[in-house]
Scaffold this motif. Structure first.
Motif, PDB file in Angstrom:
ATOM      1  N   ASN A 154      15.740  28.433 -46.388  1.00  0.00           N
ATOM      2  CA  ASN A 154      14.866  28.515 -47.352  1.00  0.00           C
ATOM      3  C   ASN A 154      14.896  27.336 -48.375  1.00  0.00           C
ATOM      4  O   ASN A 154      14.742  27.544 -49.559  1.00  0.00           O
ATOM      5  CB  ASN A 154      15.068  29.809 -48.085  1.00  0.00           C
ATOM      6  N   GLY A 155      15.039  25.905 -47.905  1.00  0.00           N
ATOM      7  CA  GLY A 155      15.152  24.722 -48.878  1.00  0.00           C
ATOM      8  C   GLY A 155      16.327  24.725 -49.820  1.00  0.00           C
ATOM      9  O   GLY A 155      16.491  23.781 -50.297  1.00  0.00           O
ATOM     10  N   ARG A 163       9.144  34.277 -39.560  1.00  0.00           N
ATOM     11  CA  ARG A 163       8.011  34.480 -40.542  1.00  0.00           C
ATOM     12  C   ARG A 163       7.622  33.376 -41.310  1.00  0.00           C
ATOM     13  O   ARG A 163       6.624  32.718 -41.469  1.00  0.00           O
ATOM     14  CB  ARG A 163       8.575  35.549 -41.493  1.00  0.00           C
ATOM     15  N   ASP A 164       8.692  32.635 -42.111  1.00  0.00           N
ATOM     16  CA  ASP A 164       8.554  31.444 -42.748  1.00  0.00           C
ATOM     17  C   ASP A 164       7.823  30.411 -41.887  1.00  0.00           C
ATOM     18  O   ASP A 164       6.974  29.650 -42.191  1.00  0.00           O
ATOM     19  CB  ASP A 164       9.868  30.983 -43.349  1.00  0.00           C
ATOM     20  N   ARG A 165       8.413  30.127 -40.788  1.00  0.00           N
ATOM     21  CA  ARG A 165       7.659  29.041 -39.666  1.00  0.00           C
ATOM     22  C   ARG A 165       6.136  29.230 -39.789  1.00  0.00           C
ATOM     23  O   ARG A 165       5.491  28.521 -39.459  1.00  0.00           O
ATOM     24  CB  ARG A 165       8.693  28.934 -38.529  1.00  0.00           C
ATOM     25  N   ALA A 166       5.974  30.673 -39.128  1.00  0.00           N
ATOM     26  CA  ALA A 166       4.812  30.924 -38.849  1.00  0.00           C
ATOM     27  C   ALA A 166       4.032  30.768 -39.971  1.00  0.00           C
ATOM     28  O   ALA A 166       2.569  30.146 -39.940  1.00  0.00           O
ATOM     29  CB  ALA A 166       4.738  32.533 -38.509  1.00  0.00           C
ATOM     30  N   ARG A 167       4.299  31.044 -41.232  1.00  0.00           N
ATOM     31  CA  ARG A 167       3.501  30.742 -42.328  1.00  0.00           C
ATOM     32  C   ARG A 167       2.989  29.191 -42.494  1.00  0.00           C
ATOM     33  O   ARG A 167       2.024  29.029 -42.825  1.00  0.00           O
ATOM     34  CB  ARG A 167       4.300  31.346 -43.657  1.00  0.00           C
ATOM     35  N   LYS A 168       3.935  28.567 -42.348  1.00  0.00           N
ATOM     36  CA  LYS A 168       4.037  26.981 -42.500  1.00  0.00           C
ATOM     37  C   LYS A 168       3.211  26.279 -41.383  1.00  0.00           C
ATOM     38  O   LYS A 168       2.602  25.338 -41.529  1.00  0.00           O
ATOM     39  CB  LYS A 168       5.355  26.275 -42.597  1.00  0.00           C
ATOM     40  N   LEU A 169       3.312  26.831 -40.092  1.00  0.00           N
ATOM     41  CA  LEU A 169       2.533  26.382 -38.854  1.00  0.00           C
ATOM     42  C   LEU A 169       1.256  26.738 -38.687  1.00  0.00           C
ATOM     43  O   LEU A 169       0.733  26.182 -37.843  1.00  0.00           O
ATOM     44  CB  LEU A 169       3.514  26.424 -38.073  1.00  0.00           C
ATOM     45  N   GLN A 170       1.047  27.971 -39.282  1.00  0.00           N
ATOM     46  CA  GLN A 170      -0.441  28.601 -38.860  1.00  0.00           C
ATOM     47  C   GLN A 170      -1.396  27.308 -39.219  1.00  0.00           C
ATOM     48  O   GLN A 170      -1.403  26.889 -40.276  1.00  0.00           O
ATOM     49  CB  GLN A 170      -0.738  29.711 -39.381  1.00  0.00           C
ATOM     50  N   ALA A 188       3.977  14.230 -35.106  1.00  0.00           N
ATOM     51  CA  ALA A 188       3.285  14.959 -36.135  1.00  0.00           C
ATOM     52  C   ALA A 188       3.704  16.391 -36.190  1.00  0.00           C
ATOM     53  O   ALA A 188       4.416  16.824 -35.144  1.00  0.00           O
ATOM     54  CB  ALA A 188       1.787  15.062 -35.760  1.00  0.00           C
ATOM     55  N   GLN A 189       3.751  16.888 -37.354  1.00  0.00           N
ATOM     56  CA  GLN A 189       4.445  18.451 -37.302  1.00  0.00           C
ATOM     57  C   GLN A 189       3.490  19.352 -36.447  1.00  0.00           C
ATOM     58  O   GLN A 189       2.379  19.306 -36.273  1.00  0.00           O
ATOM     59  CB  GLN A 189       4.169  18.810 -38.957  1.00  0.00           C
ATOM     60  N   PRO A 190       4.405  20.191 -35.713  1.00  0.00           N
ATOM     61  CA  PRO A 190       3.674  21.229 -34.738  1.00  0.00           C
ATOM     62  C   PRO A 190       2.701  22.185 -35.621  1.00  0.00           C
ATOM     63  O   PRO A 190       2.979  22.370 -36.739  1.00  0.00           O
ATOM     64  CB  PRO A 190       4.636  21.682 -33.887  1.00  0.00           C
ATOM     65  N   SER A 191       1.683  22.663 -34.888  1.00  0.00           N
ATOM     66  CA  SER A 191       1.152  23.822 -35.342  1.00  0.00           C
ATOM     67  C   SER A 191       0.920  24.815 -34.257  1.00  0.00           C
ATOM     68  O   SER A 191       1.359  24.793 -33.448  1.00  0.00           O
ATOM     69  CB  SER A 191      -0.209  23.096 -36.070  1.00  0.00           C
ATOM     70  N   LEU A 250      12.136  21.474 -36.036  1.00  0.00           N
ATOM     71  CA  LEU A 250      11.903  22.274 -37.356  1.00  0.00           C
ATOM     72  C   LEU A 250      13.431  22.900 -37.902  1.00  0.00           C
ATOM     73  O   LEU A 250      13.333  22.767 -39.118  1.00  0.00           O
ATOM     74  CB  LEU A 250      11.260  23.597 -36.795  1.00  0.00           C
ATOM     75  N   SER A 251      14.414  23.016 -36.979  1.00  0.00           N
ATOM     76  CA  SER A 251      15.745  23.089 -37.697  1.00  0.00           C
ATOM     77  C   SER A 251      16.081  21.974 -38.527  1.00  0.00           C
ATOM     78  O   SER A 251      16.904  21.861 -39.443  1.00  0.00           O
ATOM     79  CB  SER A 251      16.750  23.484 -36.602  1.00  0.00           C
ATOM     80  N   ARG A 252      15.905  20.832 -38.004  1.00  0.00           N
ATOM     81  CA  ARG A 252      16.214  19.586 -38.531  1.00  0.00           C
ATOM     82  C   ARG A 252      15.691  19.309 -39.840  1.00  0.00           C
ATOM     83  O   ARG A 252      16.426  19.294 -40.948  1.00  0.00           O
ATOM     84  CB  ARG A 252      16.059  18.364 -37.711  1.00  0.00           C
ATOM     85  N   VAL A 253      14.518  19.674 -39.853  1.00  0.00           N
ATOM     86  CA  VAL A 253      13.805  19.585 -41.423  1.00  0.00           C
ATOM     87  C   VAL A 253      14.446  20.854 -42.081  1.00  0.00           C
ATOM     88  O   VAL A 253      14.644  20.769 -43.448  1.00  0.00           O
ATOM     89  CB  VAL A 253      12.322  20.131 -41.059  1.00  0.00           C
ATOM     90  N   GLU A 254      14.503  22.046 -41.772  1.00  0.00           N
ATOM     91  CA  GLU A 254      15.191  23.106 -42.409  1.00  0.00           C
ATOM     92  C   GLU A 254      16.335  22.749 -42.935  1.00  0.00           C
ATOM     93  O   GLU A 254      16.682  23.305 -44.271  1.00  0.00           O
ATOM     94  CB  GLU A 254      14.975  24.473 -41.795  1.00  0.00           C
TER      95      GLU A 254
END
Length: 180
Positions: free
Chosen positions: A126-127, A162-169, A3-6, A87-91
């Motif tokens: 950034n995608g 910052r992007d990771r924090a936004r996605k993982l919160q 599962a994606q971490p949070s 997360l780096s693999r996904v990014e």
């Protein structure tokens, strides 16, 4: 598939022991003990935005050698998947039809960049595809300003965090315990 971490609530993060706090910070930044310890010593934070603002300030206050340690914690674009955090693999995205050629070009550019500057190239993906980032790396190699480039790489790391924090919160209704 995992599962994606949070991220735990910031109020919980503020009270975590260093070992668990390190896991949280490693979700935002790639693992770096130096930066993690400095952030840990700056607690408490009212939000992840404030934590990241403080991290940015702390990074600016580091010596140049310490800044190199922090920027070199970040993986190279095109790194082997088993050397990347989840997360780096996904990014860095999925394989493209010409992936082998793109990865070969990244290996060349990473080598050139590190020869010119002495540290790793960091960009907020950034995608964007790995191929679309090649001209950015070439341009940054060509300008040759080490001080500017180190500042750019560190700034990009904070943007990534910052992007990771936004996605993982976690949403307010989520459980407060970390899912790392």
């Amino acid at each position: 598939m995992s599962a994606q971490p949070s991220l735990p609530a910031i109020s919980e993060t503020n009270h975590l022991p260093l070992s668990e706090f390190t896991q949280v910070i490693s979700l935002l930044f790639e693992p770096t003990a130096l930066l993690t310890r400095r952030i840990y010593d700056s607690r408490p934070f009212e939000s992840y935005d404030r934590l990241l603002d403080r991290a940015d300030e702390l990074i600016q206050d580091l010596s140049p050698l310490e800044q190199l340690e922090v920027v070199n914690a970040h993986p190279r674009i095109g790194e082997q998947a088993n050397n990347l955090s989840a997360l780096s693999r996904v990014e860095q995205g999925t394989r493209s039809a010409n992936e082998d050629a793109v990865l070969a070009k990244w290996a060349e550019l990473n080598r050139k960049y590190e020869e010119v500057y002495g540290f790793r190239f960091v960009v907020f993906v950034n995608g964007r595809s790995k191929e679309s980032l090649l001209p950015i790396a070439e341009e940054r190699i060509a300008h040759g300003n080490k001080i500017k480039e180190l500042a750019t790489g560190l700034s990009e790391m904070v943007d990534i965090a910052r992007d990771r924090a936004r996605k993982l919160q976690m949403s307010p209704a989520s459980s407060p315990s970390p899912k790392i």
